[in-house]
Design a protein around this motif. Structure first.
Motif, PDB file in Angstrom:
ATOM      1  N   CYS A   1       0.845  -1.207   0.000  1.00 38.41           N
ATOM      2  CA  CYS A   1       0.000   0.000   0.000  1.00 38.41           C
ATOM      3  C   CYS A   1       0.877   1.252   0.000  1.00 38.41           C
ATOM      4  O   CYS A   1       0.573   2.227  -0.696  1.00 38.41           O
ATOM      5  CB  CYS A   1      -0.932   0.006   1.207  1.00 38.41           C
ATOM      6  N   SER A   2       1.963   1.215   0.779  1.00 34.67           N
ATOM      7  CA  SER A   2       2.896   2.354   0.785  1.00 34.67           C
ATOM      8  C   SER A   2       3.554   2.503  -0.581  1.00 34.67           C
ATOM      9  O   SER A   2       3.707   3.625  -1.081  1.00 34.67           O
ATOM     10  CB  SER A   2       3.974   2.156   1.856  1.00 34.67           C
TER      11      SER A   2
ATOM     12  N   ASP B   1       2.278   1.575  -3.423  1.00 39.12           N
ATOM     13  CA  ASP B   1       1.249   2.076  -4.344  1.00 39.12           C
ATOM     14  C   ASP B   1       1.052   3.574  -4.178  1.00 39.12           C
ATOM     15  O   ASP B   1       0.918   4.310  -5.158  1.00 39.12           O
ATOM     16  CB  ASP B   1      -0.083   1.349  -4.123  1.00 39.12           C
ATOM     17  N   LYS B   2       1.038   4.048  -2.931  1.00 39.38           N
ATOM     18  CA  LYS B   2       0.895   5.491  -2.685  1.00 39.38           C
ATOM     19  C   LYS B   2       2.074   6.256  -3.273  1.00 39.38           C
ATOM     20  O   LYS B   2       1.896   7.332  -3.842  1.00 39.38           O
ATOM     21  CB  LYS B   2       0.775   5.762  -1.185  1.00 39.38           C
TER      22      LYS B   2
ATOM     23  N   PHE C   1       1.535   6.428  -7.020  1.00 40.09           N
ATOM     24  CA  PHE C   1       0.490   7.399  -7.323  1.00 40.09           C
ATOM     25  C   PHE C   1       1.033   8.823  -7.198  1.00 40.09           C
ATOM     26  O   PHE C   1       0.813   9.663  -8.068  1.00 40.09           O
ATOM     27  CB  PHE C   1      -0.717   7.208  -6.399  1.00 40.09           C
ATOM     28  N   SER C   2       1.751   9.074  -6.098  1.00 44.60           N
ATOM     29  CA  SER C   2       2.336  10.411  -5.885  1.00 44.60           C
ATOM     30  C   SER C   2       3.314  10.762  -6.988  1.00 44.60           C
ATOM     31  O   SER C   2       3.310  11.888  -7.504  1.00 44.60           O
ATOM     32  CB  SER C   2       3.039  10.488  -4.530  1.00 44.60           C
TER      33      SER C   2
ATOM     34  N   GLU D   1       6.321  15.475   3.839  1.00 40.94           N
ATOM     35  CA  GLU D   1       5.468  14.340   4.187  1.00 40.94           C
ATOM     36  C   GLU D   1       5.998  13.513   5.359  1.00 40.94           C
ATOM     37  O   GLU D   1       5.252  12.755   5.954  1.00 40.94           O
ATOM     38  CB  GLU D   1       5.264  13.429   2.972  1.00 40.94           C
TER      39      GLU D   1
END
Length: 190
Positions: A95-96, A98-99, A102-103, A156
């Motif tokens: 999930c990290s 994938d984020k 995406f970013s 972030e």
């Protein structure tokens, strides 16, 4: 009621019925066109990164390379690879990862020029195509992307550091390249 009056009424009724049928069919056609447009967008984009997918990107790249040959104008291609993606996925979860992808897709898309385009080439690999740009112009845009990534790293406070490696190749009207050569270029440039 005379024969002519009856014929006129029947004709008017037929015209009204045909008009309603045409209106209904036109509405159906418009709905189908909208659906086709949505499907084209859906099937041309990579769902995770919102960049073009590989098949659409390669199709557009081939068109651009053909334009480069006919117009004798430069096109520069950049291959981008996310550094340590496997370690990020292994240590912080997919999930990290994938984020991050995406970013990165968003950063690239917002950093390139209007006529440039980006597509996801593989898992953590992207290709940016810079029409009418030489290597120097493309490098400036890549540096802008790297600056945006640095800002993300600072703001972030992610548990990992985002960085990319890249390779750039410039093509002009005298350079002929086949799309299947891109895999070789990708491996050599990064």
């Amino acid at each position: 009621m005379g024969k002519n009056t009856r014929k006129i009424k029947i004709t008017k009724t037929r015209i009204l019925v045909n008009r309603k049928i045409l209106q209904r069919k036109n509405k159906e056609i418009m709905n189908l066109k909208n659906e086709i447009s949505k499907l084209k967008k859906y099937y041309s984009k990579d769902n995770l990164t919102n960049t073009f997918n590989k098949s659409n990107g390669i199709r557009r790249l081939q068109l651009e390379l053909n334009r480069t040959i006919t117009k004798n104008a430069p096109t520069t291609i950049a291959f981008i690879d996310v550094d340590n993606m496997k370690a990020i996925n292994d240590n912080f979860g997919h999930c990290s990862g994938d984020k991050l992808l995406f970013s990165l897709g968003s950063v690239i898309t917002s950093s390139i020029r209007k006529d440039d385009f980006v597509f996801r080439f593989g898992g953590d690999e992207f290709v940016i195509v810079f029409p009418n740009a030489d290597k120097e112009q493309a490098t400036k845009i890549i540096r802008r992307i790297q600056e945006s990534i640095s800002e993300i790293n600072q703001k972030e406070k992610l548990p990992f550091y985002i960085s990319i490696s890249y390779g750039i190749s410039e093509y002009n009207g005298n350079t002929k390249i086949k799309i299947n050569e891109l895999n070789i270029l990708n491996q050599n440039d990064l």
